[in-house]
Scaffold this motif. Structure first.
Motif, PDB file in Angstrom:
ATOM      1  N   ARG A 161       0.836  -1.154   0.130  1.00 33.14           N
ATOM      2  CA  ARG A 161      -0.032  -0.023  -0.090  1.00 33.14           C
ATOM      3  C   ARG A 161       0.856   1.079  -0.192  1.00 33.14           C
ATOM      4  N   LYS A 162       2.207   1.037  -0.081  1.00 33.87           N
ATOM      5  CA  LYS A 162       3.169   2.399  -0.144  1.00 33.87           C
ATOM      6  C   LYS A 162       3.046   2.796  -1.517  1.00 33.87           C
ATOM      7  N   PRO A 163       3.241   4.123  -1.676  1.00 32.77           N
ATOM      8  CA  PRO A 163       3.348   4.843  -3.134  1.00 32.77           C
ATOM      9  C   PRO A 163       3.908   4.088  -4.086  1.00 32.77           C
ATOM     10  N   GLU A 164       4.947   3.271  -4.067  1.00 30.86           N
ATOM     11  CA  GLU A 164       5.725   2.631  -5.161  1.00 30.86           C
ATOM     12  C   GLU A 164       4.728   1.642  -5.757  1.00 30.86           C
ATOM     13  N   TRP A 165       3.899   1.161  -4.706  1.00 31.60           N
ATOM     14  CA  TRP A 165       2.813   0.185  -5.328  1.00 31.60           C
ATOM     15  C   TRP A 165       1.554   0.378  -5.449  1.00 31.60           C
ATOM     16  N   ALA A 166       0.877   1.352  -4.657  1.00 36.78           N
ATOM     17  CA  ALA A 166      -0.414   1.596  -4.298  1.00 36.78           C
ATOM     18  C   ALA A 166      -0.963   2.149  -5.793  1.00 36.78           C
ATOM     19  N   GLY A 167      -2.033   1.217  -6.260  1.00 33.71           N
ATOM     20  CA  GLY A 167      -2.887   2.061  -7.479  1.00 33.71           C
ATOM     21  C   GLY A 167      -2.043   1.298  -8.882  1.00 33.71           C
ATOM     22  N   LYS A 168      -0.843   0.571  -8.339  1.00 34.81           N
ATOM     23  CA  LYS A 168      -0.463  -0.158  -9.831  1.00 34.81           C
ATOM     24  C   LYS A 168      -0.756  -1.585  -9.681  1.00 34.81           C
ATOM     25  N   ARG A 169      -1.960  -2.152  -9.844  1.00 36.47           N
ATOM     26  CA  ARG A 169      -2.477  -3.121  -9.612  1.00 36.47           C
ATOM     27  C   ARG A 169      -1.990  -4.108 -10.828  1.00 36.47           C
ATOM     28  N   ASN A 170      -1.546  -3.597 -12.226  1.00 32.40           N
ATOM     29  CA  ASN A 170      -1.049  -4.563 -13.245  1.00 32.40           C
ATOM     30  C   ASN A 170       0.151  -4.797 -12.591  1.00 32.40           C
ATOM     31  N   LYS A 171       1.253  -4.043 -11.849  1.00 27.93           N
ATOM     32  CA  LYS A 171       2.420  -4.426 -11.455  1.00 27.93           C
ATOM     33  C   LYS A 171       2.506  -5.599 -10.385  1.00 27.93           C
TER      34      LYS A 171
END
Length: 374
Positions: free
Chosen positions: A358-368
């Protein structure tokens, strides 16, 4: 399926009850279970309809609230006991501000989005062995009978108090529109759960988003809103571990959680939750030879169609790669005795992983996240 055995007790002999019970367990009951005739249910024909809950052939049309639901004989028999079950539940919990739901649709979720429910099944560890060890300390038949009664009553009280504690904890969670809003709708915010977890919005804040189905003792089954399944199950196991039984030891248990669509056949969801609970108990015995000092939680999100009811089949299909390992962290330890060594597969470590994603580098990047899994 039920098997019943009987044994005569020589009450005049000091250990008559203990001897009769031991023979009943080790000789009579195994033969009864092996020799009974197992009914082979008819799975259905080309002209039969399917029950909405069990998947078995429907025998009854239930018309309520302007819609028709098909029920099997088993589901209809249970439906006739609805009012009696509601009365027992309300007597036990004394619901005041919040009422338990009567239908899965009342558990919560958001309109216009996929709705999920969580089926939670928890079972105590080594309970049969504990009652044997406790009763074997009896001095005579009367003492043994009193010990069995006392132990049984303590298990029932422990299960009820644990479930009541979860109910009280959940009732402290809701926020009104004045305190916290999401699109003008009230929310049900459960604290002490997943960091930054999406709020659970309810149509009616007066409806409690969970419903106990089987309770009274160490065997508990309940259903709740899908996104609350894991925190409620973890809390239940923690509350179990806070209870002490008649033998002076805490009650550790394991739980399985099946998170499925609201229209998923409930009997299959329960079968999956029961299998997950069994796998958690098996893992507990591997980490602790006695298998009685660990509480483990296992779960599965069934997001598409019908899912196999066996965890090993699911794991091999969705998570494992031959000769390369797997991505399965489950089951995780929720509570444990201080005498048992620590392990990385814990509820705290799982929450840390969730926070990391849930940190910025992962949040919102569901494809990754999906690519990482692949």
């Amino acid at each position: 399926e039920v098997a019943i055995g009987h044994m005569e007790v020589n009450w005049g002999e000091q250990r008559g009850l203990a001897q009769a019970w031991e023979k009943l367990r080790l000789e009579v009951m195994p033969k009864r279970k092996e020799g009974r005739a197992m009914a082979q249910p008819l799975a259905g024909l080309g002209v039969t309809a399917e029950c909405a809950f069990t998947g078995k052939p429907a025998v009854k049309d239930l018309r309520e609230h302007g819609r028709t639901t098909l029920l099997s004989a088993e589901a209809f028999a249970k439906h006739t006991k609805v009012e009696s079950a509601k009365g027992r539940l309300e007597k036990l919990f004394s619901f005041t501000e919040f009422k338990p739901p009567d239908e899965f649709d009342q558990l919560g979720g958001e309109r216009g989005r996929a709705r999920y429910i969580a089926v939670i099944h928890a079972d105590g560890n080594r309970m049969s062995r504990r009652v044997i060890e406790y009763s074997q300390q009896a001095s005579d038949n009367r003492d043994m009978m009193e010990r069995m009664r006392t132990f049984s009553a303590s298990v029932n009280q422990a299960g009820t108090q644990a479930l009541q504690a979860v109910h009280n904890w959940l009732c402290k969670a809701p926020k009104t529109e004045d305190e916290k809003t999401a699109g003008g709708k009230p929310q049900w915010v459960v604290k002490d759960t997943l960091e930054g977890q999406e709020m659970v919005r309810l149509v009616d804040l007066n409806i409690l988003p969970f419903r106990p189905l089987v309770y009274g003792g160490d065997d508990v089954t309940l259903v709740c809103e899908g996104r609350l399944g894991l925190p409620i199950a973890a809390r239940l196991l923690q509350e179990f571990a806070h209870q002490t039984l008649a033998d002076g030891l805490p009650l550790f248990a394991c739980a399985g959680v099946a998170i499925v669509h609201t229209n998923y056949p409930f009997a299959r969801a329960y079968a999956l939750a029961d299998d997950l609970c069994g796998k958690a108990k098996k893992q507990a015995r591997e980490w602790d030879p006695e298998g009685a000092k660990l509480s483990l939680l296992h779960w599965h999100f069934a997001t598409s169609g019908r899912t196999p009811e066996a965890w090993e089949e699911i794991a091999g299909w969705e998570y494992a790669v031959k000769e390369a390992g797997d991505l399965v962290m489950r089951p995780v330890i929720v509570a444990q005795d201080a005498s048992v060594g620590t392990h990385w597969q814990s509820w705290e470590h799982f929450l840390a992983q969730i926070k990391g994603f849930r940190k910025p580098e992962w949040a919102g990047k569901r494809n990754k996240v999906k690519d990482l899994r692949t």
